[in-house]
Design an enzyme around this catalytic site. Structure first.
Site, PDB file in Angstrom:
ATOM      1  CB  CYS A 166      68.300  55.510  29.247  1.00  0.00           C
ATOM      2  SG  CYS A 166      69.283  56.903  29.879  1.00  0.00           S
TER       3      CYS A 166
ATOM      4  CG  HIS B  32      64.682  56.468  32.163  1.00  0.00           C
ATOM      5  ND1 HIS B  32      65.151  55.195  32.362  1.00  0.00           N
ATOM      6  CD2 HIS B  32      65.764  57.290  32.178  1.00  0.00           C
ATOM      7  CE1 HIS B  32      66.471  55.232  32.497  1.00  0.00           C
ATOM      8  NE2 HIS B  32      66.869  56.490  32.380  1.00  0.00           N
TER       9      HIS B  32
ATOM     10  CD  GLU C   4      62.185  53.165  32.614  1.00  0.00           C
ATOM     11  OE1 GLU C   4      63.362  53.145  33.014  1.00  0.00           O
ATOM     12  OE2 GLU C   4      61.882  53.505  31.452  1.00  0.00           O
TER      13      GLU C   4
END
Length: 511
Positions: free
Chosen positions: A79, A169, A171
């Site tokens: 990002c 993202h 994660e």
């Protein structure tokens, strides 16, 4: 030498999730603020640049020299890290009307080792206002979404270290195959061997503790909780009975907890001395109503008791603590050096007062990792799976003044509640549960008698890390049974309510 990935934190709310995903792939990692200097040694296998609430075009936007990092190690920007990479290499990044927030579908433009095993149109999570309008020269697109033409890209020059970027993202939970992408970066691109396991951690940590401690003695305050128990077991494995544990009964533990925990420590083989200081704490808490006053009183008295016991042991130079990684991360600001390191709640202030060197074997582990290490050490489940319990104990679950009689009432009610959760196989489905004694009496009827007794609130929440929490949707039939059990068995309580507040805006504890 343990292989390591370094995560440079630009202030994203998701940075800890990157670390957790790396750890779940059995690769060790650390988070450091982006501005902190570090050594590039043979153990360092790669660098991940986190997201950020900042725009790369802000006047004081956080920056690192990505080219300098990339010249020596594989790098992946996430990002903000991707946008900063694009800008530094000559691309164009701007606040665009193509802002994307929420779920998106990743369309793979090229097959690449970063996407091994990742399905076409895999769901990913976007969260950014800036977007990359033009890629720098020497970069190629690997993936797009409906709104974002450069959702994934990499630097293409041969002979260089790999440099990959993602505008989404990977994660977060909503990026369905995100952890697979992170694992591909770790294994396929950084060449990590994935050998960081609980067994590996135990052997490395015990060897490290032996070196740090040498022939010296360690004293440690134990609480019966997961963190202090696992930390003490690791230290004991390294130095045996040169570790002296102190477990203080402050009068606000759960029912029968002191005896049960001491028995558990005995079975584990820890060298622990139990101190009955209930009356001292009850006297100190008399008249204290404000939560902070109760916390400070308990903290002060604990330090006095602990210091008194420490004086009886000759030659102690080190203090063991159960500090875990979220405590360390929270204490280090992205926007400047840490002023104070957060101490374990049971021993706050001790290092400064006693001038002892700290021994913190868990300071780089998350709570779930602590439990896995504890299982590797053979610590019983009844200790490992215990819910978190506040350092000031039941004192902050008794609203208003704490008295011995109120403690007894709450211990009994809490015991009925927690036992019920375990008997109905609900205990492991909630993050934390407990009863709160309210400073409220109400009218009730028992048989032909009118009563005027206390009210208890039951609290149960679901959470991953305690930072946010939702109230647990326990079955109504269970709550009805527990209410009846408490009212019928605990004389002095005639009303039970259930707390359905989430965090935020409420907190998990009431005080």
């Amino acid at each position: 030498m343990t292989e390591k990935i370094l995560i440079l934190d630009f202030g994203s709310q998701y940075t800890q999730l990157i670390a957790r995903a790396v750890r779940e792939a059995n690769v060790y990692c650390e988070i450091i603020p982006y501005h902190k200097s570090f050594d590039i040694d043979p153990s360092l296998k790669g660098i991940i640049l986190s997201g950020s609430p900042s725009s790369v075009n802000d006047t004081n936007a956080p920056e690192v020299d990505i080219a300098a990092l990339h010249s020596r190690l594989p790098v992946m920007g996430v990002c903000y890290g991707a946008q900063l990479t694009a800008k530094q290499y000559g691309g164009r990044v701007a606040n665009s009307n193509k802002r994307e927030y929420g779920r998106a579908l990743l369309h793979k433009q090229k097959e690449n080792v970063l996407f091994d095993g990742v399905t076409e149109l895999s769901q990913v999570w976007m969260s950014h206002a800036d977007t990359i309008l033009d890629l720098p020269a020497g970069f190629e697109v690997l993936g797009t979404t409906e709104n974002i033409p450069y959702a994934a890209f990499r630097k293409t020059e041969t002979g260089e270290k790999p440099l990959y970027c993602l505008q989404f993202h990977p994660e977060v939970y909503h990026s369905v195959e995100g952890k697979k992408i992170i694992k591909n970066f770790l294994v396929n691109i950084c060449g990590c061997s994935q050998d960081w396991t609980p067994a590996h951690f135990v052997s490395d940590t015990v060897a490290s503790l032996s070196r740090q401690i040498g022939n010296r003695k360690v004293i440690m305050a134990l609480s019966g909780g997961v963190d202090s128990t696992v930390a003490a077991t690791l230290i004991h494995k390294a130095i045996g009975d040169r570790l002296q544990g102190i477990f203080v009964d402050n009068g606000v533990l759960r029912k029968d907890e002191f005896g049960q925990v001491m028995e558990s420590y005995k079975k584990i083989g820890l060298n622990v001395k139990g101190i009955d200081a209930k009356n001292l704490f009850y006297t100190g808490l008399a008249g204290k109503v404000e939560p902070e006053a109760k916390r400070k009183t308990i903290g002060r008295l604990f330090i006095e008791v602990f210091q008194e016991e420490a004086k009886k042991i000759q030659g102690v130079e080190l203090l063991g603590q159960g500090t875990i990684y979220p405590d360390v991360i929270e204490s280090v600001s992205v926007h400047g050096p840490s002023q104070t390191i957060k101490s374990h709640h049971n021993v706050g202030g001790l290092p400064e007062k006693m001038h002892l060197e700290l021994v913190e074997p868990l300071r780089f582990l998350f709570k779930d990792e602590v439990r896995r290490v504890g299982a590797e050490l053979g610590i019983p489940d009844d200790l490992l799976q215990r819910h978190p319990f506040p350092g000031p104990g039941l004192a902050i679950r008794i609203l208003g003044e704490v008295t011995e009689e109120k403690v007894r009432l709450l211990q009994e009610a809490d015991h009925v509640y927690v036992k019920g959760l375990k008997d109905h196989h609900l205990y492991s489905t909630v993050w934390q549960a407990g009863a709160i004694l309210l400073p409220v009496k109400s009218v009730g009827v028992m048989g032909d008698e009118r009563t005027y007794e206390f009210t208890v609130a039951l609290r149960a929440v679901t959470s991953v890390d305690g930072m946010t929490a939702d109230w647990a949707h326990l079955p109504y039939t269970f709550l009805a049974d527990i209410s009846n059990d408490i009212i019928n068995s605990v004389k002095g309580i005639n009303r039970v309510v259930y707390d359905i507040s989430s965090k935020p805006p409420a907190t998990i504890e009431w005080e």
